[in-house]
Write an enzyme that holds these catalytic residues in place. Structure first.
Site, PDB file in Angstrom:
ATOM      1  N   SER A 140     -33.011  14.368  -3.093  1.00 51.74           N
ATOM      2  CA  SER A 140     -33.655  13.312  -3.893  1.00 51.74           C
ATOM      3  C   SER A 140     -32.968  13.223  -5.248  1.00 51.74           C
ATOM      4  O   SER A 140     -32.443  14.231  -5.744  1.00 51.74           O
ATOM      5  CB  SER A 140     -35.133  13.670  -4.098  1.00 51.74           C
ATOM      6  OG  SER A 140     -35.698  12.932  -5.156  1.00 51.74           O
ATOM      7  N   TYR A 153     -41.667  19.533  -6.449  1.00 53.03           N
ATOM      8  CA  TYR A 153     -40.815  18.697  -5.575  1.00 53.03           C
ATOM      9  C   TYR A 153     -39.389  18.649  -6.123  1.00 53.03           C
ATOM     10  O   TYR A 153     -38.418  18.902  -5.409  1.00 53.03           O
ATOM     11  CB  TYR A 153     -41.422  17.290  -5.523  1.00 53.03           C
ATOM     12  CG  TYR A 153     -40.688  16.300  -4.649  1.00 53.03           C
ATOM     13  CD1 TYR A 153     -41.013  16.177  -3.299  1.00 53.03           C
ATOM     14  CD2 TYR A 153     -39.700  15.474  -5.163  1.00 53.03           C
ATOM     15  CE1 TYR A 153     -40.357  15.247  -2.494  1.00 53.03           C
ATOM     16  CE2 TYR A 153     -39.044  14.552  -4.371  1.00 53.03           C
ATOM     17  CZ  TYR A 153     -39.377  14.439  -3.043  1.00 53.03           C
ATOM     18  OH  TYR A 153     -38.721  13.524  -2.240  1.00 53.03           O
TER      19      TYR A 153
END
Ligand code: NAD
Length: 260
Positions: A140, A153
């Site tokens: 990501s 995350y």
């Protein structure tokens, strides 16, 4: 015309929906034999049936070493080898880092970092035993910058990128390539439930920005699509990407490049 992945055996984790399902669908269309894996056994079975052909499903929780080892072993036993593995399974929770319990932190890092570690290392071992292969990590852009409300995350994604790079170097002489894709926002079930929380935390209303979708349109033009991630994952898994290894590929409509 032959597909870009003709004759390859591919394993994709977290493939019951979203990006993982799009990757599996595209790989199958490019001639690969795909094994879709997910913690949700019924959903992944339905997903494999939806693709049809030689696509099959296996249930596995990527946080369990026993289950990941069994998954990779089963793919090799059934198909005679493993050429491509996509470490895609991931989850997201939204809360500030300060005040977060260790249990909540680990809930995310166990899937998004430990799960990637187990998938990449077990798959790389199997690939090395049969002459090589390609690993693709779905990371990501949050790996590359401070990311308020999604610290666990983002930290896990940063770890996953660096782990991918390290495995690429360790395994280069064994014919195993490893690359990470860093998508910006894709409008999947991972993002949808959190839009209002982000909008409130960012104070979008006070800035005259109606909602999170409008904010994304400002920052990255539009949401990316699962198919766009799948297209890059196809190239990186294919023999055309033979000199691509230890790379980190942004796919974010320019989100990460912009300061304003
Ligand atoms: N959607 C985005 O904006 C975006 C952006 C960048 C990166 N990503 C990454 O892409 C990947 C796929 O995300 P998505 O948006 O398709 O989300 P999604 O929620 O639609 O799909 C995730 C899948 O992973 C599975 N999964 C969750 N925990 C698992 C576990 N322990 N073991 C096996 N499977 C498990 C889920 O059942 C689900 O099918 C994730 O790693 C995510 O972090 C998503």
């Amino acid at each position: 015309m032959a597909g870009k992945l003709e004759g390859k055996i591919a394993l994709i984790t977290g493939a019951a929906q979203g990006i993982g399902l799009a990757v599996a669908t595209r790989y199958a269309a490019e001639g690969a034999t795909v094994v879709l894996s997910d913690i949700d056994g019924d959903a992944v079975q339905a997903a494999a049936e939806g693709i049809g052909g030689s696509a099959s499903a296996m249930t596995a929780d990527v946080t369990s070493e026993e289950q990941v080892a069994a998954l990779v072993g089963e793919v090799v036993a059934q198909h005679g080898g493993l050429d491509i593995a996509v470490a895609n399974a991931g989850i997201a929770t939204v809360q500030p880092a300060v005040g977060m319990s260790l249990a909540d932190w680990r809930k995310v890092t166990s899937v998004n970092l430990d799960g990637v570690f187990l998938t990449l290392t077990h798959a790389a071992g199997a690939m090395a035993a049969s002459g090589g292969g390609a690993l693709v990590t779905i990371a990501s852009v949050t790996a590359q910058a401070g990311s308020p409300l999604i610290s666990s995350y983002a930290a896990a994604k940063a770890g996953a990128v660096n782990l991918t790079r390290t495995i690429a170097i360790e395994m280069r002489d064994h014919g195993v390539r490893a690359n990470a894709i860093c998508p910006g926002f894709i409008d999947t079930e991972l993002v949808k439930p959190h839009k209002k929380t982000f909008a409130d935390a960012l104070g979008l209303e006070a800035m005259g920005i109606p909602d999170f979708d409008a904010f994304i349109a400002m920052k990255q033009g539009r949401y990316g699509t699962e198919e766009e991630v799948a297209a890059l994952a196809t190239f990186l898994a294919s023999d055309r990407a033979g000199f691509c290894t230890a790379g980190e590929y942004n796919l974010d409509g320019g989100l990460r490049a912009s300061l304003l």
